[in-house]
Structure formats: structure tokens, C-alpha cells
Design an enzyme around this catalytic site. Structure first.
Site, PDB file in Angstrom:
ATOM      1  N   ALA A 267       0.885  -1.205   0.046  1.00 59.78           N
ATOM      2  CA  ALA A 267      -0.045  -0.121  -0.045  1.00 59.78           C
ATOM      3  C   ALA A 267       0.837   1.443   0.117  1.00 59.78           C
ATOM      4  CB  ALA A 267      -0.923   0.119   1.148  1.00 59.78           C
TER       5      ALA A 267
ATOM      6  N   GLY B  17       0.186  -4.969   1.016  1.00 56.30           N
ATOM      7  CA  GLY B  17      -0.536  -4.960   0.159  1.00 56.30           C
ATOM      8  C   GLY B  17      -0.566  -5.634  -1.198  1.00 56.30           C
TER       9      GLY B  17
ATOM     10  N   GLU C 107      -0.730  -9.192  -0.448  1.00 60.18           N
ATOM     11  CA  GLU C 107      -2.260  -9.471  -0.322  1.00 60.18           C
ATOM     12  C   GLU C 107      -3.124  -9.547  -1.504  1.00 60.18           C
ATOM     13  OE1 GLU C 107      -2.046  -6.149   2.605  1.00 60.18           O
ATOM     14  OE2 GLU C 107      -3.051  -7.614   4.203  1.00 60.18           O
TER      15      GLU C 107
ATOM     16  N   GLU D 189       4.381  -5.505   7.209  1.00 63.10           N
ATOM     17  CA  GLU D 189       3.593  -4.210   8.293  1.00 63.10           C
ATOM     18  C   GLU D 189       4.177  -4.227   9.541  1.00 63.10           C
ATOM     19  OE1 GLU D 189       2.322  -6.393   6.036  1.00 63.10           O
ATOM     20  OE2 GLU D 189       0.610  -5.431   4.570  1.00 63.10           O
TER      21      GLU D 189
HETATM   22  N1  COA Z   1       4.595   3.157  -0.653  1.00 65.12           N
HETATM   23  C1  COA Z   1       5.046   4.202  -1.265  1.00 65.12           C
HETATM   24  N2  COA Z   1       6.144   4.322  -1.839  1.00 65.12           N
HETATM   25  C2  COA Z   1       6.785   3.475  -1.828  1.00 65.12           C
HETATM   26  C3  COA Z   1       6.566   1.961  -1.400  1.00 65.12           C
HETATM   27  C4  COA Z   1       5.440   1.895  -0.575  1.00 65.12           C
HETATM   28  N3  COA Z   1       4.991   0.848  -0.151  1.00 65.12           N
HETATM   29  N4  COA Z   1       7.553   1.172  -1.905  1.00 65.12           N
HETATM   30  C5  COA Z   1       8.451   1.778  -2.412  1.00 65.12           C
HETATM   31  N5  COA Z   1       8.209   3.253  -2.490  1.00 65.12           N
HETATM   32  C6  COA Z   1       8.810   4.023  -3.321  1.00 65.12           C
HETATM   33  C7  COA Z   1       9.910   4.630  -2.863  1.00 65.12           C
HETATM   34  O1  COA Z   1       9.858   5.582  -1.673  1.00 65.12           O
HETATM   35  C8  COA Z   1      10.921   5.012  -3.625  1.00 65.12           C
HETATM   36  O2  COA Z   1      10.322   6.492  -4.027  1.00 65.12           O
HETATM   37  P1  COA Z   1      11.181   7.786  -4.348  1.00 65.12           P
HETATM   38  O3  COA Z   1      12.293   7.209  -5.504  1.00 65.12           O
HETATM   39  O4  COA Z   1      10.267   8.823  -4.712  1.00 65.12           O
HETATM   40  O5  COA Z   1      12.154   7.864  -3.016  1.00 65.12           O
HETATM   41  C9  COA Z   1      10.581   4.328  -4.976  1.00 65.12           C
HETATM   42  O6  COA Z   1       9.255   3.481  -4.368  1.00 65.12           O
HETATM   43  C10 COA Z   1      11.611   3.090  -4.917  1.00 65.12           C
HETATM   44  O7  COA Z   1      11.846   2.377  -3.736  1.00 65.12           O
HETATM   45  P2  COA Z   1      13.143   2.170  -3.004  1.00 65.12           P
HETATM   46  O8  COA Z   1      12.867   2.006  -1.653  1.00 65.12           O
HETATM   47  O9  COA Z   1      14.006   3.253  -3.264  1.00 65.12           O
HETATM   48  O10 COA Z   1      13.735   0.865  -3.808  1.00 65.12           O
HETATM   49  P3  COA Z   1      14.573  -0.300  -3.196  1.00 65.12           P
HETATM   50  O11 COA Z   1      15.202  -0.911  -4.479  1.00 65.12           O
HETATM   51  O12 COA Z   1      16.041   0.431  -2.292  1.00 65.12           O
HETATM   52  O13 COA Z   1      13.795  -1.021  -1.873  1.00 65.12           O
HETATM   53  C11 COA Z   1      11.833  -2.166  -1.149  1.00 65.12           C
HETATM   54  C12 COA Z   1      12.727  -1.731  -2.468  1.00 65.12           C
HETATM   55  C13 COA Z   1      10.694  -2.766  -1.969  1.00 65.12           C
HETATM   56  C14 COA Z   1      12.547  -3.074  -0.624  1.00 65.12           C
HETATM   57  C15 COA Z   1      11.647  -0.871  -0.582  1.00 65.12           C
HETATM   58  O14 COA Z   1      10.973   0.187  -1.547  1.00 65.12           O
HETATM   59  C16 COA Z   1      10.361  -1.150   0.455  1.00 65.12           C
HETATM   60  O15 COA Z   1      10.807  -1.719   1.670  1.00 65.12           O
HETATM   61  N6  COA Z   1       9.326  -0.580   0.298  1.00 65.12           N
HETATM   62  C17 COA Z   1       7.996  -0.700   1.283  1.00 65.12           C
HETATM   63  C18 COA Z   1       7.758  -1.996   1.547  1.00 65.12           C
HETATM   64  C19 COA Z   1       6.680  -1.987   2.499  1.00 65.12           C
HETATM   65  O16 COA Z   1       7.015  -1.739   3.699  1.00 65.12           O
HETATM   66  N7  COA Z   1       5.418  -2.421   2.143  1.00 65.12           N
HETATM   67  C20 COA Z   1       4.015  -2.674   2.945  1.00 65.12           C
HETATM   68  C21 COA Z   1       3.516  -1.277   3.113  1.00 65.12           C
HETATM   69  S1  COA Z   1       2.156  -1.449   4.259  1.00 65.12           S
END
Ligand code: COA
Length: 260
Positions: free
Chosen positions: A66, A112, A115, A135
């Protein structure tokens, strides 16, 4: 309808819905959830579409969760509403769709995103995919059905561990857990799903919808799935697809189902 966050490509018997926010790793914001609801509804109402494949754009992510930026300042009430609305509009909606939905998990499927994949009727992953429900690392729990669907798919103990550790599993482990049905090299993921879609589309779409209802009934509290199966089985005898299927068998030819 014009969509900002998703792409749709219709093929002979199936449709591919691509979640298209690559710069945000296809994170599900409110607008995307609304668009997905509309796209799944339209595809379900189109009798020429027998199967829907959902995938993320780019090579890195299916859906990274999400959109965290949208709910970072939410209150208790807003949080509850976010989960309730999302579950109704998208996750429960897909699970109960009469058209089969395959999740093509082409990269990160987190929160999400996992999910969403779990709400689909089944999942195929590419070998670079990573799945998890992180989460609790944000001070939350899964809110789009993850605490319910993950134990159903992988068992309670594995679900507890995945949710408590907030860790990711790779495609191979997801396969061994039964979370995904197949793992393919990344470039073969979509062709593999398309082949599955073509195989499914040769069968009776009416019978497939009935099977989805009967299988889902097994997971609804207070509903006797065997009774649902009996009712759906009986209903099949009143369909044109049944007449065509049995007639074709007896005439030693391939069935050409009217889908009615
Ligand atoms: N919500 C909003 N933005 C998200 C996102 C999310 N769930 N997941 C990734 N993004 C965005 C990042 O903020 C970043 O945006 P920016 O370039 O404007 O800063 C972009 O997507 C790229 O992500 P980034 O974190 O730089 O890539 P990465 O390769 O270093 O890491 C992940 C990849 C998937 C490990 C990492 O993005 C992450 O942990 N995301 C969140 C996962 C999460 O907790 N999901 C559950 C949400 S309830």
C-alpha cells in the site's frame, strides 16, 4: 475508461492488467485501487474475456505494498476505513470475481502487494520475486486480508513467522510453501501465464465461475461448502455449456462452449 495508474491489454480470450506506477514500485494508492476495481469489473462483465492476468510494470516489482505516503498521518478511524474500503473494493472483489484471475508476481510483492496476489485465484512467480508482509516493521498489521489469506495458503505457523519477522521469502521458498503454483525465469513469466490462461479459456466459463464459488465457500465461516457445491453442481445441468460439453464428448469432438 481512461486510467492513470494501470494499463490494460486485451488478447483473444484473456486480458492483462498491468499496475503502472514503476517509480513507486507500483505501490497501491487510493486512485490505483479505484482504477483496479473498475478494470476488474469491466473485464468481468465482458464475456469475451475468460481470464485476467494481473502483473506489475517494470522488472523490479509486482506491487511493493500500500502507498505508505498516503496513510502516514491517519487516525484510528481513518485506518479502519482504509482497510474496510480496500478490502471491499479490491481484495474481496477479486477473490469473488466470476472470471479467473492469475497473479503474475514479477518482483517484490510486499504488504498490500502480496495481499493482492493472495486475493487472486492463484499465483505464478518469476525467479526474482520476493514476497512478504512487512507491516509490523511499520507498526501496523496487514489490513487487506493478509492475516486471513496467508494462513489459508501456507498454514498458521508459517504465516505467524512471516508476519512476525516482517521478512521476505524468495520465489523458491514461496513455491515450497504453496504460496505460488509455479516459478519461471522472469522473461518467461507472462508467456507462461498466457498459456495457462489459454488452457483455462478452452473450458466452460460458466462451470469455472461455479467452481470458484464452491471453492471459496470452503473459507467462509458459517457456510457449508459441500452444500454450495451440491447447489452449483445441480445448476450446471441447466446450462448450455453442459449440453455442449457432454454432446461434444459423446460425438468425439472438442467442445465449443457458448459460455452460457
Ligand atoms: N509506498 C510508497 N512508496 C513506496 C513503497 C510503498 N509501499 N514502496 C516503494 N516506494 C517508493 C519509494 O519511496 C521510492 O520512491 P522515491 O524514489 O520517490 O523515494 C521508490 O518507490 C523506489 O523504492 P526504493 O525504496 O528506493 O527501492 P529499493 O530497491 O531501495 O527498495 C523495497 C525496494 C521494496 C525493499 C522498498 O521500497 C520497501 O521496503 N518498500 C516498502 C515495502 C513495505 O513496507 N510495504 C508494505 C506497506 S504497508
Amino acid at each position: 475508461m481512461h486510467y492513470e495508474n494501470i494499463l490494460i491489454s486485451n488478447h483473444n480470450d484473456f486480458s492483462i492488467i498491468t499496475i503502472n506506477r514503476p517509480t513507486k514500485l507500483n505501490a497501491l494508492n487510493k486512485a490505483t485501487i479505484k482504477e483496479l476495481h473498475q478494470a476488474f469489473k469491466e473485464a468481468d462483465e465482458d464475456s469475451s474475456i475468460k481470464v485476467i492476468i494481473v502483473i506489475g510494470s517494470g522488472e523490479k516489482a509486482f506491487v511493493a505494498g500500500a502507498d505508505i505516503s498516503e496513510f502516514a498521518n491517519f487516525s484510528v478511524e481513518e485506518g479502519g476505513k482504509l482497510a474496510a474500503k480496500g478490502q471491499k473494493l479490491l481484495f474481496d472483489f477479486i477473490e469473488n470475481l466470476s472470471t479467473p484471475v492469475i497473479a503474475a508476481v514479477n518482483g517484490f510483492a510486499l504488504g498490500g502487494g502480496l495481499e493482492l496476489a493472495m486475493a487472486c485465484h492463484f499465483r505464478v512467480a518469476s525467479d526474482n520475486a520476493k514476497m512478504g508482509l512487512p507491516e509490523v516493521s511499520l507498526g501496523l498489521i496487514p489490513g487487506y486480508g493478509g492475516t486471513q489469506r496467508l494462513p489459508n495458503l501456507v498454514g498458521k505457523g508459517r504465516a505467524m513467522e512471516m508476519i512476525m519477522t516482517a521478512g521476505m521469502i524468495d520465489a523458491k521458498q514461496a513455491l515450497s510453501y504453496g504460496l505460488v503454483n509455479h516459478v519461471t525465469p522472469q522473461e518467461e513469466l507472462l508467456p507462461f501465464c498466457e498459456k495457462l490462461a489459454q488452457k483455462i479459456s478452452r473450458n466452460s466459463s460458466v462451470a469455472i465461475s461455479a467452481a470458484i464459488k464452491a471453492i471459496n465457500a470452503n473459507f467462509i465461516d458459517g457456510v457449508n461448502g459441500f452444500e454450495v457445491e451440491i447447489e452449483e453442481f445441480g445448476n450446471c445441468f441447466g446450462t448450455e455449456d453442459f449440453v455442449e460439453g457432454t454432446t461434444a464428448f459423446l460425438q468425439k469432438r472438442k467442445a465449443d462452449f457458448p459460455g452460457k
